[in-house]
Motif scaffolding. Structure first.
Motif, mmCIF file in Angstrom:
data_model
loop_
_atom_site.group_PDB
_atom_site.id
_atom_site.type_symbol
_atom_site.label_atom_id
_atom_site.label_comp_id
_atom_site.label_asym_id
_atom_site.label_seq_id
_atom_site.Cartn_x
_atom_site.Cartn_y
_atom_site.Cartn_z
ATOM 1 N N SER A 3 0.824 -1.184 0.000
ATOM 2 C CA SER A 3 0.000 0.000 0.000
ATOM 3 C C SER A 3 0.850 1.221 0.000
ATOM 4 O O SER A 3 0.549 2.222 0.584
ATOM 5 C CB SER A 3 -0.907 0.036 1.196
ATOM 6 O OG SER A 3 -1.673 1.184 1.199
ATOM 7 N N MET A 4 1.984 1.170 -0.645
ATOM 8 C CA MET A 4 2.914 2.280 -0.593
ATOM 9 C C MET A 4 4.000 2.104 -1.609
ATOM 10 O O MET A 4 4.175 1.074 -2.190
ATOM 11 C CB MET A 4 3.567 2.337 0.776
ATOM 12 C CG MET A 4 4.215 1.042 1.143
ATOM 13 S SD MET A 4 4.666 0.983 2.843
ATOM 14 C CE MET A 4 5.046 -0.703 3.002
ATOM 15 N N SER A 5 4.780 3.161 -1.773
ATOM 16 C CA SER A 5 6.033 3.083 -2.494
ATOM 17 C C SER A 5 7.091 3.527 -1.533
ATOM 18 O O SER A 5 6.915 4.443 -0.783
ATOM 19 C CB SER A 5 6.019 4.007 -3.700
ATOM 20 O OG SER A 5 7.241 3.944 -4.353
ATOM 21 N N GLY A 6 8.225 2.855 -1.545
ATOM 22 C CA GLY A 6 9.221 3.134 -0.541
ATOM 23 C C GLY A 6 8.702 2.730 0.820
ATOM 24 O O GLY A 6 9.183 3.179 1.842
ATOM 25 N N ARG A 7 7.710 1.843 0.842
ATOM 26 C CA ARG A 7 7.094 1.369 2.080
ATOM 27 C C ARG A 7 6.607 2.518 2.935
ATOM 28 O O ARG A 7 6.881 2.585 4.126
ATOM 29 C CB ARG A 7 8.092 0.526 2.891
ATOM 30 C CG ARG A 7 8.810 -0.529 2.068
ATOM 31 C CD ARG A 7 7.849 -1.538 1.488
ATOM 32 N NE ARG A 7 8.550 -2.561 0.783
ATOM 33 C CZ ARG A 7 7.983 -3.470 0.045
ATOM 34 N NH1 ARG A 7 6.700 -3.486 -0.103
ATOM 35 N NH2 ARG A 7 8.683 -4.371 -0.579
ATOM 36 N N ASN A 207 9.699 6.295 -6.820
ATOM 37 C CA ASN A 207 9.182 4.971 -7.181
ATOM 38 C C ASN A 207 7.667 4.860 -7.048
ATOM 39 O O ASN A 207 7.089 3.835 -7.415
ATOM 40 C CB ASN A 207 9.840 3.852 -6.368
ATOM 41 C CG ASN A 207 11.312 3.709 -6.671
ATOM 42 O OD1 ASN A 207 11.908 4.519 -7.372
ATOM 43 N ND2 ASN A 207 11.925 2.671 -6.139
ATOM 44 N N GLN A 208 7.030 5.886 -6.542
ATOM 45 C CA GLN A 208 5.589 5.821 -6.345
ATOM 46 C C GLN A 208 4.827 5.996 -7.659
ATOM 47 O O GLN A 208 3.699 5.531 -7.794
ATOM 48 C CB GLN A 208 5.159 6.866 -5.320
ATOM 49 C CG GLN A 208 5.749 6.598 -3.942
ATOM 50 C CD GLN A 208 5.361 7.666 -2.935
ATOM 51 O OE1 GLN A 208 4.363 8.350 -3.091
ATOM 52 N NE2 GLN A 208 6.163 7.804 -1.893
ATOM 53 N N GLY A 209 5.454 6.665 -8.625
ATOM 54 C CA GLY A 209 4.826 6.773 -9.932
ATOM 55 C C GLY A 209 4.728 5.418 -10.608
ATOM 56 O O GLY A 209 3.690 5.052 -11.169
ATOM 57 N N GLY A 210 5.811 4.649 -10.543
ATOM 58 C CA GLY A 210 5.792 3.309 -11.118
ATOM 59 C C GLY A 210 4.816 2.398 -10.416
ATOM 60 O O GLY A 210 4.144 1.568 -11.046
ATOM 61 N N PRO A 413 8.211 -8.823 -9.915
ATOM 62 C CA PRO A 413 9.555 -9.030 -9.371
ATOM 63 C C PRO A 413 10.417 -7.787 -9.598
ATOM 64 O O PRO A 413 10.173 -7.013 -10.532
ATOM 65 C CB PRO A 413 10.086 -10.223 -10.176
ATOM 66 C CG PRO A 413 8.875 -10.902 -10.716
ATOM 67 C CD PRO A 413 7.860 -9.821 -10.941
ATOM 68 N N LYS A 414 11.396 -7.610 -8.710
ATOM 69 C CA LYS A 414 12.281 -6.444 -8.796
ATOM 70 C C LYS A 414 11.466 -5.155 -8.815
ATOM 71 O O LYS A 414 11.766 -4.195 -9.551
ATOM 72 C CB LYS A 414 13.158 -6.513 -10.050
ATOM 73 C CG LYS A 414 14.025 -7.755 -10.144
ATOM 74 C CD LYS A 414 15.226 -7.671 -9.238
ATOM 75 C CE LYS A 414 16.154 -8.849 -9.417
ATOM 76 N NZ LYS A 414 17.326 -8.777 -8.526
ATOM 77 N N ALA A 415 10.411 -5.140 -8.001
ATOM 78 C CA ALA A 415 9.423 -4.065 -8.080
ATOM 79 C C ALA A 415 10.049 -2.682 -7.962
ATOM 80 O O ALA A 415 9.736 -1.788 -8.759
ATOM 81 C CB ALA A 415 8.354 -4.259 -7.012
ATOM 82 N N GLN A 416 10.930 -2.483 -6.994
ATOM 83 C CA GLN A 416 11.463 -1.133 -6.796
ATOM 84 C C GLN A 416 12.311 -0.671 -7.977
ATOM 85 O O GLN A 416 12.265 0.499 -8.369
ATOM 86 C CB GLN A 416 12.251 -1.074 -5.486
ATOM 87 C CG GLN A 416 11.413 -1.326 -4.248
ATOM 88 C CD GLN A 416 10.164 -0.459 -4.191
ATOM 89 O OE1 GLN A 416 10.246 0.756 -4.393
ATOM 90 N NE2 GLN A 416 9.019 -1.035 -3.929
ATOM 91 N N GLU A 417 13.084 -1.573 -8.543
ATOM 92 C CA GLU A 417 13.890 -1.212 -9.710
ATOM 93 C C GLU A 417 12.995 -0.906 -10.912
ATOM 94 O O GLU A 417 13.247 0.040 -11.672
ATOM 95 C CB GLU A 417 14.854 -2.344 -10.059
ATOM 96 C CG GLU A 417 15.911 -2.617 -8.985
ATOM 97 C CD GLU A 417 16.769 -3.811 -9.328
ATOM 98 O OE1 GLU A 417 17.437 -3.783 -10.371
ATOM 99 O OE2 GLU A 417 16.770 -4.790 -8.548
ATOM 100 N N VAL A 418 11.962 -1.708 -11.078
ATOM 101 C CA VAL A 418 11.021 -1.479 -12.176
ATOM 102 C C VAL A 418 10.284 -0.161 -11.978
ATOM 103 O O VAL A 418 10.114 0.633 -12.921
ATOM 104 C CB VAL A 418 10.033 -2.651 -12.279
ATOM 105 C CG1 VAL A 418 8.924 -2.350 -13.285
ATOM 106 C CG2 VAL A 418 10.764 -3.936 -12.665
ATOM 107 N N TYR A 419 9.851 0.098 -10.745
ATOM 108 C CA TYR A 419 9.119 1.333 -10.477
ATOM 109 C C TYR A 419 9.988 2.563 -10.744
ATOM 110 O O TYR A 419 9.489 3.603 -11.185
ATOM 111 C CB TYR A 419 8.633 1.354 -9.034
ATOM 112 C CG TYR A 419 7.571 0.334 -8.706
ATOM 113 C CD1 TYR A 419 6.863 -0.323 -9.700
ATOM 114 C CD2 TYR A 419 7.270 0.020 -7.378
ATOM 115 C CE1 TYR A 419 5.885 -1.255 -9.389
ATOM 116 C CE2 TYR A 419 6.289 -0.906 -7.061
ATOM 117 C CZ TYR A 419 5.606 -1.544 -8.065
ATOM 118 O OH TYR A 419 4.643 -2.469 -7.754
ATOM 119 N N ALA A 420 11.275 2.462 -10.458
ATOM 120 C CA ALA A 420 12.169 3.589 -10.711
ATOM 121 C C ALA A 420 12.188 3.936 -12.201
ATOM 122 O O ALA A 420 12.208 5.118 -12.579
ATOM 123 C CB ALA A 420 13.576 3.266 -10.216
ATOM 124 N N VAL A 421 12.174 2.923 -13.045
ATOM 125 C CA VAL A 421 12.115 3.156 -14.494
ATOM 126 C C VAL A 421 10.784 3.795 -14.882
ATOM 127 O O VAL A 421 10.732 4.769 -15.640
ATOM 128 C CB VAL A 421 12.313 1.833 -15.261
ATOM 129 C CG1 VAL A 421 12.050 2.028 -16.754
ATOM 130 C CG2 VAL A 421 13.711 1.281 -15.035
#
Length: 455
Positions: A3-7, A207-210, A413-421
């Motif tokens: 329920s968050m980005s960056g927790r 990372n919240q945009g992704g 998978p690799k959610a945070q890295e994907v979200y950064a893109v």
């Protein structure tokens, strides 16, 4: 992103599940199973911090009750949940607790790296096993169906909207937008009120945009990544992915219903909602509490509806796994603790009463009432929540009615890295009127494929 980005959003108790406290020292896997009294010593995390006085007190009372009912088990609680900054160091240093908290997105990696214990045999006779939603149990399974942990709470995304603004804009507050086309029309009417009103807001940084692109893409039936032959590849460069971005672009630039201030993250949007200037955004139910408690909103003003189009919803949550080096005795004791503390409808009913007695929010579709059960167990808990509600539960009924019918899909998978893109894609669409959506998707696809190829 639970329920968050960056927790950043809440997950473990009614008001504060977002506060991921610093974990205390764990236990070495080489320590003896038994303490000096001959009991099985079980180190567990998940104890709320002292700043959460009520939740901490309730947790400690539960430890005492459990130990009284199970005199052969000594629960040694450790403060905190899952801090990504310290988790790997604790794991490598042998300081991870016997029973440890994890996000849904971490289970696969831990299982593949054999960093969690197989508990399949230990849960065969676990009370209430059939009451837990099977898709949530599968999140903690390997490809052969072996079990490595237990889900204890989950969230799914919906559409939070301001009923008062809907009414002011001539919209029916009891009829939430059902499609993205409906969202766009409602957003135009709310923005048409002038005076800096914003119809719809979205995230686009840290990372919240992704993360939000993922939630919105899922709602249309798309996916961010797909697995084939054991390999993951980007899957968002599709008609659904383009439609997601095109709608945002059009709301921002053609309709002027998203406001001129962009590069927003969750706190910005919550503040806008609390100020009464925002009509809608996608989020989990926990945001309602945050908006009301931290940003001056009124509970009665906010409603939660299913995600627009509702072809699927982003599912997140947490559970507990077991130290790979834990003995069978510790695993058995750990399963008993997790089941009693987190998967026990009777205890959850009592928690509801305790929260209501403490005048804490009851009735919002979020923990302390985890939506992890199905059938009669779920009905029983929902009745307890309704009977003790001090929130306007009718505002959330549409979401609750739809929840069992909308498929839940976890983060890629690799959610945070994907979200950064994907952050950069969202930023471009919301800050550049001439953004080339096709080119943005092509470039992001190449970058995400490279992330998966490198893993």
């Amino acid at each position: 992103m639970s329920s968050m980005s960056g927790r950043t959003l809440a997950l473990a108790t009614v008001t504060v599940l977002a506060l991921v406290a610093t974990s205390a020292c764990g236990t070495s896997s080489d320590e003896s199973d038994a303490d000096s009294g001959g009991r099985v010593k079980l180190d567990v995390n998940g104890q709320p911090p002292k700043t959460q006085a009520f939740e901490r007190k309730l947790f400690d009372q539960h430890v005492a009750r459990f130990e009284k009912a199970n005199p052969d088990i000594d629960i040694v609680p450790h403060e905190g949940f899952m801090d990504p900054k310290t988790f790997n160091a604790k794991l490598a240093g042998g300081k991870l607790e016997d029973v440890f908290y994890v996000y849904f997105t971490d289970t696969r990696s831990l299982i593949e790296k054999k960093q969690a214990a197989d508990i399949t045999d230990a849960i065969k006779d676990m009370p209430g096993r059939g009451d837990i939603q099977d898709p949530l149990m599968k999140i903690f399974q390997d490809g052969q169906g072996r079990q490595y942990g237990l889900p204890t709470s989950n969230y799914s995304m919906g559409l939070v909207y301001n009923r008062a603004l809907f009414e002011k804009a001539g919209l029916d507050p009891d009829k939430a937008p059902k499609t993205w086309a409906d969202v766009r029309e409602a957003a135009k009417k709310i923005a048409g009120l002038g005076d800096n009103h914003v119809g719809y807001a979205d995230f686009s940084k840290n990372n919240q945009g992704g993360w939000h692109f993922t939630a919105e893409l899922y709602s249309r039936g798309g996916r961010v990544a797909q697995e084939s032959g054991g390999e993951w590849k980007a899957a968002f460069n599709t008609a659904e992915g383009k439609a997601t971005l095109q709608d945002l672009h059009d709301m921002r630039w053609k309709d002027d219903s998203m406001g001129s201030k962009q590069l927003l993250q969750v706190e910005d949007v919550q503040r806008m909602m609390g100020s009464g200037k925002l009509g809608m955004y996608v989020s989990a139910a926990d945001n309602i509490t945050v908006v009301a408690k931290q940003f001056g909103g009124k509970y009665e003003d906010y409603a939660l509806a299913p995600v627009p189009d509702a072809k699927a919803t982003l599912l997140g949550g947490e559970g507990y796994m077991f130290n790979a080096k834990a003995s069978p005795a510790k695993i058995k004791a750990g399963v008993k603790w997790v089941q009693w503390r987190y998967l026990n409808p009777g205890l959850i009913e009592k928690n509801v009463e305790d929260y209501a007695g403490a005048k804490l929010p009851v009735g919002i579709p979020m923990p302390m009432v985890p939506d992890i059960f199905e059938g009669p167990a779920r009905d029983r808990i929902e009745k307890a929540k309704q009977d003790n509600a001090n929130m306007p539960t009718g505002n959330y009924q549409a979401f609750m009615d739809a929840a069992p019918k909308v498929p839940g899909v976890i983060e890629p998978p690799k959610a945070q890295e994907v979200y950064a893109v994907l952050d950069s894609v969202m930023q471009a669409v919301l800050t550049k009127k001439d953004a080339d959506i096709d080119a943005l998707l092509d470039s992001a696809e190449d970058k995400v494929d490279a992330i998966y190829d490198a893993s």
